[in-house]
Design a protein around this motif. Structure first.
Motif, PDB file in Angstrom:
ATOM      1  N   ASP A 293       0.810  -1.217   0.000  1.00  7.32           N
ATOM      2  CA  ASP A 293       0.000   0.000   0.000  1.00  7.32           C
ATOM      3  C   ASP A 293       0.848   1.274   0.000  1.00  7.32           C
ATOM      4  O   ASP A 293       0.557   2.202  -0.760  1.00  7.32           O
ATOM      5  CB  ASP A 293      -0.967  -0.008   1.180  1.00  7.32           C
ATOM      6  N   PRO A 294       1.908   1.358   0.821  1.00 11.91           N
ATOM      7  CA  PRO A 294       2.740   2.570   0.751  1.00 11.91           C
ATOM      8  C   PRO A 294       3.372   2.784  -0.624  1.00 11.91           C
ATOM      9  O   PRO A 294       3.415   3.909  -1.120  1.00 11.91           O
ATOM     10  CB  PRO A 294       3.815   2.317   1.818  1.00 11.91           C
ATOM     11  N   VAL A 295       3.856   1.716  -1.254  1.00 10.00           N
ATOM     12  CA  VAL A 295       4.475   1.856  -2.578  1.00 10.00           C
ATOM     13  C   VAL A 295       3.446   2.308  -3.602  1.00 10.00           C
ATOM     14  O   VAL A 295       3.754   3.102  -4.505  1.00 10.00           O
ATOM     15  CB  VAL A 295       5.145   0.535  -3.005  1.00 10.00           C
ATOM     16  N   ALA A 304       9.576  -0.798   2.897  1.00 10.03           N
ATOM     17  CA  ALA A 304       9.517  -1.483   1.603  1.00 10.03           C
ATOM     18  C   ALA A 304      10.879  -1.534   0.922  1.00 10.03           C
ATOM     19  O   ALA A 304      11.231  -2.520   0.274  1.00 10.03           O
ATOM     20  CB  ALA A 304       8.498  -0.791   0.696  1.00 10.03           C
ATOM     21  N   SER A 305      11.660  -0.474   1.098  1.00  6.74           N
ATOM     22  CA  SER A 305      12.959  -0.390   0.420  1.00  6.74           C
ATOM     23  C   SER A 305      13.935  -1.451   0.888  1.00  6.74           C
ATOM     24  O   SER A 305      14.925  -1.734   0.213  1.00  6.74           O
ATOM     25  CB  SER A 305      13.564   0.998   0.633  1.00  6.74           C
ATOM     26  N   TYR A 326       8.737 -11.861   3.960  1.00  4.33           N
ATOM     27  CA  TYR A 326       7.998 -10.650   4.310  1.00  4.33           C
ATOM     28  C   TYR A 326       6.520 -10.722   3.957  1.00  4.33           C
ATOM     29  O   TYR A 326       5.747  -9.848   4.357  1.00  4.33           O
ATOM     30  CB  TYR A 326       8.666  -9.433   3.673  1.00  4.33           C
ATOM     31  N   GLY A 327       6.105 -11.745   3.207  1.00  8.09           N
ATOM     32  CA  GLY A 327       4.695 -11.937   2.925  1.00  8.09           C
ATOM     33  C   GLY A 327       4.041 -12.985   3.795  1.00  8.09           C
ATOM     34  O   GLY A 327       2.851 -13.258   3.687  1.00  8.09           O
ATOM     35  N   ARG A 328       4.815 -13.561   4.712  1.00  9.99           N
ATOM     36  CA  ARG A 328       4.316 -14.649   5.541  1.00  9.99           C
ATOM     37  C   ARG A 328       3.454 -14.110   6.684  1.00  9.99           C
ATOM     38  O   ARG A 328       3.711 -13.031   7.226  1.00  9.99           O
ATOM     39  CB  ARG A 328       5.492 -15.448   6.111  1.00  9.99           C
TER      40      ARG A 328
END
Length: 478
Positions: A293-295, A304-305, A326-328
């Motif tokens: 969402d931030p990206v 995110a970076s 990071y998607g877990r």
């Protein structure tokens, strides 16, 4: 749209012939420091922390310059090299190759590749990198924590002392304008003797999920316990405020209370990944909310970076969430470090302090402190603080100047201070030394021993035991 650039030459090991004609221009030289020349820096690990320290070279190019680097990720490597205009022959993908090139130039022409090495690799790698470059005579700024085991801490202490180098530790909280202003009041005695401090680190709910559930600091065996990896500079700050008194006794309580499978909402079912979860919209720890969402709003900064190599966009972030940790689901992750912990300290002069580290906050690392003196108190929130004098009944609001960079200007303050110390050749200008750094780290380890063993730990006895167990092996390895 991604930045367009021509990647510099990132290679395994340059030959001396490829850059020997430039040695006097780019290499560390004591006479250059004496003449007021820029301190030259090699950055090892060009992620978030390496970039934060290197930023000072862009702000003050007359004081320091990044001239060499080592970074394994190709896009991150290329972007960093471009940002700092680093000659391609001094861009390495492995720190060992940088070290080898340095050994060659030392042997051939008697110069190091730079004056300073900034060590910003993963925590478990700190010791081997510091030992290697300390032996070559580099001044070293090492990101916190200094090491992840007691044995490695003692070995690093031995290496630094043997080398006789200027050494700095990434305890950035000491160096922000806010903390320095409070420290000045403490040292002045204007409010009498410091008797007690209450200090809280609100890590932040999504920060903890990012770094300590899904990220590099999620498992103690891969990094260290969370009090060390997240809060060792808070314990260091407390030790600094109470100095010259030293920690005498310590106790601690804490646990991994929430980020575990038993806490998984029933509505999430068997979902292992956020992108496949029916509960995702309700979950505060949704990877979609934290990264995607931030990206989508063109916010391409932290966190995110940090999860991709290069500049984040919707496509590569989505791919990272599908394939990486990071998607877990935070309740299905392999994390095992505490998400809440309290530490109680008694100092050698009878003063006391309490520290709380907690994940479940809206504030992100915006510490809150109360310092209680015999004649007054200080209450602060990391940006402003109020001083109350009991004798005059006057309360004064202090708003220290704001500076760029992370930790309220502490990142910038540390690298500036370290560069000035190297320029002058004076360890004391760093404001600390290897003995103090080791002591504060041992205090953190003692707190964790208390938490695990359910006992009050005598800090002096604890240090004595550590040195008896690891001291001789550290000296032998040196």
């Amino acid at each position: 749209m991604p930045l367009q650039f021509k990647p510099p030459l990132c290679h395994r090991s340059p030959s001396l012939k490829s850059h020997d004609h430039r040695l006097p221009e780019i290499m560390g030289d004591a006479t250059a420091l004496n003449d007021g020349g820029a301190v030259t820096i090699a950055i090892i690990g060009c992620g978030q922390r390496g970039k934060a320290y290197a930023e000072y070279a862009l702000c003050e190019p007359s004081k320091c310059k990044v001239v060499a680097m080592a970074e394994p990720r190709p896009n991150t490597c290329a972007l960093f090299a471009q940002t700092h205009a680093i000659d391609g022959t001094l861009v390495f993908r492995d720190w060992r190759d940088l070290h080898k090139a340095s050994a060659e130039t030392l042997k051939t022409v008697g110069h190091r590749l730079a004056d300073v090495v900034v060590v910003a690799v993963q925590d478990s790698m700190h010791l081997e990198v510091v030992e290697a470059f300390a032996k070559q005579g580099y001044h070293i700024l090492c990101e916190k924590p200094m090491a992840t085991s007691l044995k490695d801490i003692v070995k690093m202490e031995t290496a630094v002392k043997k080398a006789g180098i200027i050494f700095g530790m990434g305890h950035v909280l000491r160096y922000s304008p806010y903390s320095k202003a409070i420290t000045e009041i403490v040292r002045s005695g204007a409010l009498g003797e410091l008797i007690n401090a209450v200090h809280v680190e609100p890590i932040g709910y999504y920060h903890f999920a990012h770094s300590y559930v899904r990220g590099s600091w999620a498992q103690q065996t891969e990094s260290s316990f969370s009090l060390m990896t997240k809060s060792c500079h808070d314990i260091d700050l407390l030790c600094n405020w109470f100095a010259p008194a030293t920690p005498a006794r310590i106790s601690s309580f804490g646990s991994l209370k929430h980020f575990r499978k038993a806490s998984k909402p029933a509505a999430a079912g068997d979902a292992q990944q956020c992108l496949d979860c029916n509960y995702e919209r309700e979950c505060p720890y949704s990877a979609k909310k934290i990264y995607l969402d931030p990206v989508s709003r063109h916010d391409k900064g932290w966190p995110a970076s940090t999860i991709i190599d290069g500049i984040p966009d919707l496509e590569n972030i989505h791919e990272a969430l599908k394939k990486g940790p990071y998607g877990r689901c935070v309740y299905e992750s392999t994390n095992d470090v505490c998400d809440n912990q309290v530490v109680n300290l008694e100092f050698s002069n009878g003063s006391t302090a309490s520290f709380t580290m907690v994940a479940f906050t809206s504030l992100i690392c915006e510490r809150q402190s109360r310092l209680h003196f015999t004649h007054g108190e200080i209450v602060g929130d990391m940006s402003t603080f109020t001083v109350t004098d009991f004798r005059t009944k006057v309360s004064t609001l202090h708003t220290p100047r704001l500076e760029g960079g992370g930790h309220g200007g502490g990142d910038l303050g540390l690298i500036r201070t370290f560069v000035d110390a190297v320029r002058a050749g004076k360890q004391e200008m760093v404001g600390t030394n290897i003995d103090e750094v080791v002591r504060s780290h041992l205090t953190v380890f003692a707190a964790e021993s208390s938490r695990k063993e359910g006992r009050v730990v005598d800090c002096l006895e604890y240090e004595k035991g550590v040195r008896e167990e690891f001291g001789h092996s550290a000296e032998d390895s040196g």
